[in-house]
Design an enzyme around this catalytic site. Structure first.
Site, PDB file in Angstrom:
ATOM      1  N   ASP A  29       0.841  -1.187   0.000  1.00 43.24           N
ATOM      2  CA  ASP A  29       0.000   0.000   0.000  1.00 43.24           C
ATOM      3  C   ASP A  29       0.878   1.240   0.000  1.00 43.24           C
ATOM      4  O   ASP A  29       2.091   1.160   0.236  1.00 43.24           O
ATOM      5  CB  ASP A  29      -0.871   0.026   1.260  1.00 43.24           C
ATOM      6  N   GLU A  33      27.450 -41.469  13.834  1.00 43.21           N
ATOM      7  CA  GLU A  33      26.761 -42.441  14.687  1.00 43.21           C
ATOM      8  C   GLU A  33      26.417 -43.715  13.916  1.00 43.21           C
ATOM      9  O   GLU A  33      26.447 -44.826  14.468  1.00 43.21           O
ATOM     10  CB  GLU A  33      25.478 -41.824  15.259  1.00 43.21           C
TER      11      GLU A  33
END
Length: 948
Positions: free
Chosen positions: A367, A738
């Site tokens: 706007d 891992e």
């Protein structure tokens, strides 16, 4: 005292806590029928149709109607009961995988003979992970949502009502159909009503129609027609900017026009952010890989003669190693940090995932009024007697000067008298402000700068009549009694319309005929000011024969006093923000209901337009374009201004941009903007001046209404995305460390796991979470707005990200596999003779766990930059990261040395030499990554200090 329009906009929004769906009570046929026909009825018939009277409803009847129609409020969007939101946290794919794993592990423990406490510990640990992630995610979303709701609570909602024949002040939510409300200038209309009394009333319907010009209102019946065009109707969320009146409530809550817009907003589908889509894809792939890897390991080990439960627990370890248990919590907290940072910069983000979506923004449809400008009309130029007079100062503070003020006193005196606005001095934290029409407020300020006191002038020449502004006449006139008992009219309005009603023009101390040549000079002056993007009003005066002349007499045979030119000054910070968007490759499209000349002038002042001939399209022109032509307009126009557009046009433009693959942010403040705000990728509502409906539909609220806050939020969103990638590399690289030892042990024939599932969970949620959070809180880098937006479909796990994960994870895996098998081989014990209670085995798995933790300390430093050396960036520039890494190593030491934790994690004490070996492997990782960055800088011919 009535609340100001800036503080009170609509009836409050109500949060529906009964269901996640939006429960909207649609008005019944009776209420709809009365509302539809009320405009055509005379005043007594209105009271009859609503079963009310000028004395209002009785308290008893009001209570009955409140039970029948409900409270005058709108339900909130998309919120459910607290327990439903909490349960939703467990539907994440990672959570489901872990929940299934925990359930199967519990079953394995229950069926095992003898039952192994370690299996139960694993099941409880997995379940604890799920509960922890759910709790953190729920807490962050709940906190962000409550913060957004606190904004609604700051807005008072009261109105004056006639009940039992007495005037009372009530909460607007207590209104019911049939109530009689009392309205004064400055009030927000609390419900959809039909006026039954109106004294020079005018309303601003901008919240519904987008048109900010005041519209006169009457109490008489009008012919049938569209409801919004009925001159005796007023609507929830609009403002009475002039006059007074009484009105009968026809519809409340969801039955109002606001309620209709709300239902459109609620029906809009909830769009997923780019991060949501990419995380969902990542979760599916990781979960599938974890399940497949677990199944393969189980299939390989099952024929080897190992007990079924041991084999199953081994496979669970593989699955747990692949699932990044800490990711959901880290992601939620990182996004929440972004939310808090944006809130400190005046941008309130209501949904965590919208933070990242902001960083993807490629187009901003903004706007003009209030966002690019200050929403404070300011008179900057006056024209009288053929001479232009400059006016200094900006905003509503009456500080500044008027060049040769004596020559324009009569012009400004008439303009001030022909105004209904009030100038309110500062109070507390509130600055100078205007109650009523902002254009009239600007005229009052200009009069004060010229040395006039509008209140004294009004007292000296009191108003006795008024002809309100009308869109057909484009004029407003007031009649005043002079000190000698005569009467005169002051008239202001559009220059061409007013000039056509003038016969003479004031020239200094004398009045001369308005010849064609004079008309030409006035017209040229008006066009010249309008060409600069200024709003021009003409002011005139004449003597009238009595206190209440008809409009035809009051507004003809006028003497022109001069012209006033004003504009809404740009916010001072906006130009830099627009420049930042240009550097960041973000396109800005102005979408406004204002005149093209005004829009272009503002766009040039703030830097949106730089070329001599930008593309300017009006709403009428957009109506003549089909979708393909609209797509072409959006694609071919480098600088585009859309003027005189409606909310429907805005919605269509957003959809067209999204068809082109753009990530669109849209600003809006009115209720009619809500559908576009909901449909956009990022809906941005105004916090200070916006309506509740707009704020509810948006995902971000600008607390200061400034465009600069959008730019800042986009930069922070980009920073959040970069930080997310950093901690994803950090988390997934150690998942490789891992997993690889477990696979290596499987194919090497070692009967036990090199790292247990409980140890993996301790790493993922104990040692690694804090460093990951510290990476997620890395400050915004200076160059974050110097590159174009990333493509909408760019993968979170890009080739470069996956390459770094494999590179860093591979080095970690090599290190921990080396220390594990070196320790096992050094003992001289055959693989088959190892048991879980062997000290050598416990030392070996402790070294694996500690090796991952120590290497992650160095890994966290390595992933902070992509190309720049960490030593150039500074090892101490993120002290929280260093503290988090030291905490993880300290926690690992406690797990190694504390007997109670040794029993839980099956660990053993490490020697100083062991720690030295692990630190050497960690340093090797950092050195290898520094070599990679050096090679990358060399290959890309970047300077050594290139930004990472």
């Amino acid at each position: 005292m009535s609340p100001s329009p800036a503080r009170q906009r609509t009836a409050p929004l109500h949060e529906d806590r009964a269901s996640k769906a939006v429960a909207v009570t649609v008005p019944g046929p009776e209420q709809q029928g009365v509302a539809a026909s009320a405009a055509t009825l005379d005043v007594p018939a209105v009271f009859t149709a609503t079963d009310s009277s000028p004395r209002g409803l009785t308290t008893t009847e009001a209570a009955v109607r409140r039970d029948r129609y409900g409270l005058n409020e709108l339900p909130g969007v998309g919120r459910g009961q607290v327990w439903r939101r909490l349960v939703a946290q467990f539907t994440d794919l990672f959570a489901l995988v872990l929940l299934v794993s925990a359930a199967i592990t519990f079953l394995a423990y229950w069926l095992g003979r003898p039952r192994d406490p370690a299996t139960l510990q694993l099941a409880l640990a997995i379940l604890g992970v799920v509960l922890l992630n759910a709790g953190i995610g729920f807490a962050q979303e709940y906190s962000a949502e409550r913060t957004a709701e606190s904004l609604q609570g700051m807005v008072p909602h009261t109105c004056r009502v006639v009940r039992d024949g007495e005037r009372r002040e009530l909460s607007a939510r207590e209104l019911v159909p049939g109530d009689v409300v009392v309205l004064e200038a400055g009030d927000a209309v609390p419900a959809d009503c039909r006026l039954v009394e109106a004294q020079e009333a005018a309303v601003n319907n901008a919240a519904l129609t987008g048109e900010s010009v005041p519209v006169a209102r009457i109490a008489q019946a009008v012919p049938p027609g569209p409801p919004l065009e009925a001159r005796n109707r007023v609507w929830m969320g609009t403002d009475l900017v002039a006059g007074t009146g009484k009105a009968v409530v026809l519809a409340t809550g969801a039955g109002t026009e606001f309620g209709r817009i709300f239902r459109l907003t609620a029906a809009a589908p909830k769009r997923k952010t780019p991060l949501q889509r990419q995380v969902a894809v990542m979760a599916r792939r990781v979960a599938g890989l974890a399940l497949a890897s677990g199944a393969v390991v189980f299939a390989v080990r099952a024929p080897s003669g190992q007990p079924f439960v041991d084999t199953f627990v081994f496979s669970m370890g593989v699955m747990v190693a692949l699932v990044p248990e800490g990711l959901p919590a880290t992601l939620s907290v990182s996004l929440a940090i972004g939310v808090r940072r944006m809130a400190r910069r005046h941008a309130l983000v209501k949904q965590l995932l919208a933070v990242e979506a902001l960083g993807s923004t490629s187009v901003i449809c903004t706007d003009k009024t209030g966002t690019l400008t200050q929403a404070e009309m300011t008179v900057v130029q006056l024209w009288a007697s053929g001479v232009s007079h400059a006016v200094t100062g900006a905003g509503y503070a009456p500080f500044g000067e008027v060049t040769d003020a004596g020559s324009v006193r009569e012009l400004l005196r008439a303009a001030a008298l022909c105004s209904n606005a009030r100038l309110v001095p500062p109070s507390g934290r509130d600055p100078w402000r205007v109650l009523g029409d902002t254009t009239e407020g600007a005229l009052l300020v200009a009069a004060r700068k010229a040395g006039l006191d509008p209140a004294e002038e009004e007292a000296r020449t009191p108003r006795v009549a008024e002809h309100p502004f009308d869109s057909a006449r484009k004029l407003m006139s007031t009649v005043h009694r002079d000190g000698d008992g005569t009467f005169f009219a002051c008239v202001k309005g559009a220059p061409l319309e007013l000039l056509a009603r003038c016969d003479t023009v004031e020239r200094g101390e004398v009045t001369v005929a308005l010849t064609d040549a004079e008309r030409g000079r006035v017209t040229a002056a008006a066009n010249g000011m309008a060409g600069q993007g200024l709003r021009v009003l003409a002011v005139a005066r004449r003597q009238v024969g009595g206190p209440r002349p008809p409009v035809g007499e009051a507004e003809t045979g006028l003497t022109l006093l001069g012209l006033t030119a004003m504009y809404d000054p740009p916010r001072p910070e906006v130009r830099d923000a627009v420049d930042a968007c240009r550097r960041a490759g973000i396109r800005i499209i102005m979408v406004t209901g204002d005149h093209p000349l005004t829009a272009e002038a503002v766009a040039r002042r703030v830097g949106i337009v730089r070329e001599p001939d930008p593309t300017v399209a009006t709403g009428v022109q957009l109506d003549g374009l089909d979708d393909s032509c609209l797509d072409a307009l959006l694609a071919d126009s480098a600088e585009l201004l859309l003027c005189r557009v409606s909310p429907e046009h805005k919605m269509r433009v957003v959809t067209a941009l999204q068809r082109r693959g753009e990530v669109v942010a849209v600003t809006g403040d009115g209720a009619n903007d809500a559908p576009a705000l909901k449909h956009a990728d990022i809906g941005v509502a105004m916090g200070a001046s916006g309506t509740d409906v707009a704020r509810e539909a948006a995902v971000m609220v600008l607390l200061d209404d400034s465009f600069a806050s959008i730019t800042t939020a986009v930069g922070l969103g980009r920073s959040v995305y970069r930080n997310i990638r950093k901690f994803l590399i950090y988390l997934f690289s150690h998942n490789i460390a891992e997993l690889v030892p477990i696979l290596a042990a499987t194919f090497a024939g070692f009967p036990l796991v090199p790292i247990t599932a409980v140890q993996i969970l301790a790493i993922d949620l104990g040692s690694d979470v804090l460093p990951a959070l510290a990476l997620g809180a890395e400050p915004m880098e200076p160059d974050v707005m110097n590159s174009p937006p990333r493509p909408r479909h760019e993968r979170l796990f890009s080739t470069s990200v996956m390459g770094r994960i494999v590179f860093l994870g591979g080095i970690q895996a090599l290190g921990v596999c080396t220390v594990f098998f070196w320790h096992i081989h050094a003992s001289g014990i055959p693989y088959a003779d190892f048991t879980r209670n062997d000290l050598v085995y416990r030392e070996a798995i402790t070294m694996v766990q500690a090796g991952i933790v120590v290497s992650q300390f160095f890994n966290a430093l390595a992933v902070r930059t992509v190309r720049q050396s960490i030593f150039r960036a500074g090892l101490l520039t993120n002290p929280w990261l260093l503290a988090a890494g030291c905490f993880g190593i300290g926690l690992m030491a406690i797990i190694s040395y504390a007997p109670p934790l040794q029993a839980v994690f099956h660990t053993a004490p490490l020697r100083p030499a062991d720690w030295a070996v692990l630190a050497a492997f960690g340093a090797l990782l950092l050195i290898a990554e520094e070599c990679r960055k050096w090679a990358l800088r060399r290959l890309r011919a970047l300077p050594k200090g290139g930004v990472g």
